[in-house]
Design a protein around this motif. Structure first.
Motif, PDB file in Angstrom:
ATOM      1  N   TYR A  17       0.773  -1.239   0.000  1.00  0.00           N
ATOM      2  CA  TYR A  17       0.000   0.000   0.000  1.00  0.00           C
ATOM      3  C   TYR A  17       0.805   1.291   0.000  1.00  0.00           C
ATOM      4  CZ  TYR A  17      -3.886  -3.068   1.188  1.00  0.00           C
ATOM      5  OH  TYR A  17      -4.830  -4.055   1.182  1.00  0.00           O
ATOM      6  N   GLU A  18       2.048   1.242   0.391  1.00  0.00           N
ATOM      7  CA  GLU A  18       2.811   2.476   0.533  1.00  0.00           C
ATOM      8  C   GLU A  18       3.364   2.922  -0.816  1.00  0.00           C
ATOM      9  OE1 GLU A  18       5.103   3.121   4.340  1.00  0.00           O
ATOM     10  OE2 GLU A  18       6.734   3.030   2.878  1.00  0.00           O
ATOM     11  N   SER A  19       3.236   4.188  -1.095  1.00  0.00           N
ATOM     12  CA  SER A  19       3.826   4.739  -2.317  1.00  0.00           C
ATOM     13  C   SER A  19       4.667   5.955  -1.951  1.00  0.00           C
ATOM     14  CB  SER A  19       2.738   5.116  -3.325  1.00  0.00           C
ATOM     15  OG  SER A  19       1.936   6.156  -2.819  1.00  0.00           O
ATOM     16  N   GLU A  20       5.500   6.366  -2.889  1.00  0.00           N
ATOM     17  CA  GLU A  20       6.437   7.448  -2.617  1.00  0.00           C
ATOM     18  C   GLU A  20       5.747   8.784  -2.354  1.00  0.00           C
ATOM     19  OE1 GLU A  20       9.652   7.768  -5.387  1.00  0.00           O
ATOM     20  OE2 GLU A  20       9.734   5.592  -5.632  1.00  0.00           O
ATOM     21  N   ASP A  21       4.564   8.984  -2.892  1.00  0.00           N
ATOM     22  CA  ASP A  21       3.897  10.279  -2.787  1.00  0.00           C
ATOM     23  C   ASP A  21       2.992  10.414  -1.566  1.00  0.00           C
ATOM     24  OD1 ASP A  21       2.116   8.419  -3.824  1.00  0.00           O
ATOM     25  OD2 ASP A  21       1.067   9.888  -5.057  1.00  0.00           O
ATOM     26  N   ALA A  66       2.189  -7.338  -4.715  1.00  0.00           N
ATOM     27  CA  ALA A  66       2.934  -6.093  -4.904  1.00  0.00           C
ATOM     28  C   ALA A  66       4.286  -6.315  -5.588  1.00  0.00           C
ATOM     29  CB  ALA A  66       3.143  -5.391  -3.556  1.00  0.00           C
TER      30      ALA A  66
END
Length: 109
Positions: A17-21, A66
């Protein structure tokens, strides 16, 4: 063991679930609700190996998607480690595979 289980869940959910933005996923985020240390603590106290394996399996399944599934090198190794964990029959049998799974997820997060 509870903190290691929570860490495996956290790293798995970070991959999924984690993204850079956006801000990083932390242990107190809502997405961690069913995978927090107190949930695992209850399962460990009960000796519920199957329940622990289900919880970890849910998270690892998200991480697997993922990383591109078993068709990708990261996914194949994740699958191998997850299978070793899932094959544990007692709480004692979960220890070493859990440590290996946690270390691998930490490395790829």
């Amino acid at each position: 063991m509870e903190s290691q289980l929570e860490t495996v869940a956290l790293f798995s959910l970070k991959l999924a679930y984690e993204s850079e933005d956006q801000s990083p996923i932390l242990r107190d985020d809502l997405v961690m609700g069913d995978y927090q240390r107190d949930v695992f603590e209850l399962l460990v106290k009960r000796g519920d190996v199957a329940g622990i394996q289900v919880k970890v399996g849910e998270c690892v399944g998200l991480a697997m998607a993922a990383v591109g599934g078993v068709e990708k090198p990261l996914g194949r190794e994740l699958q191998r480690l997850a299978t070793e964990f899932a094959d544990g029959k007692t709480m004692e049998h979960l220890g070493a595979p859990l440590v290996a799974l946690k270390a691998y997820l930490k490395d790829i997060v």
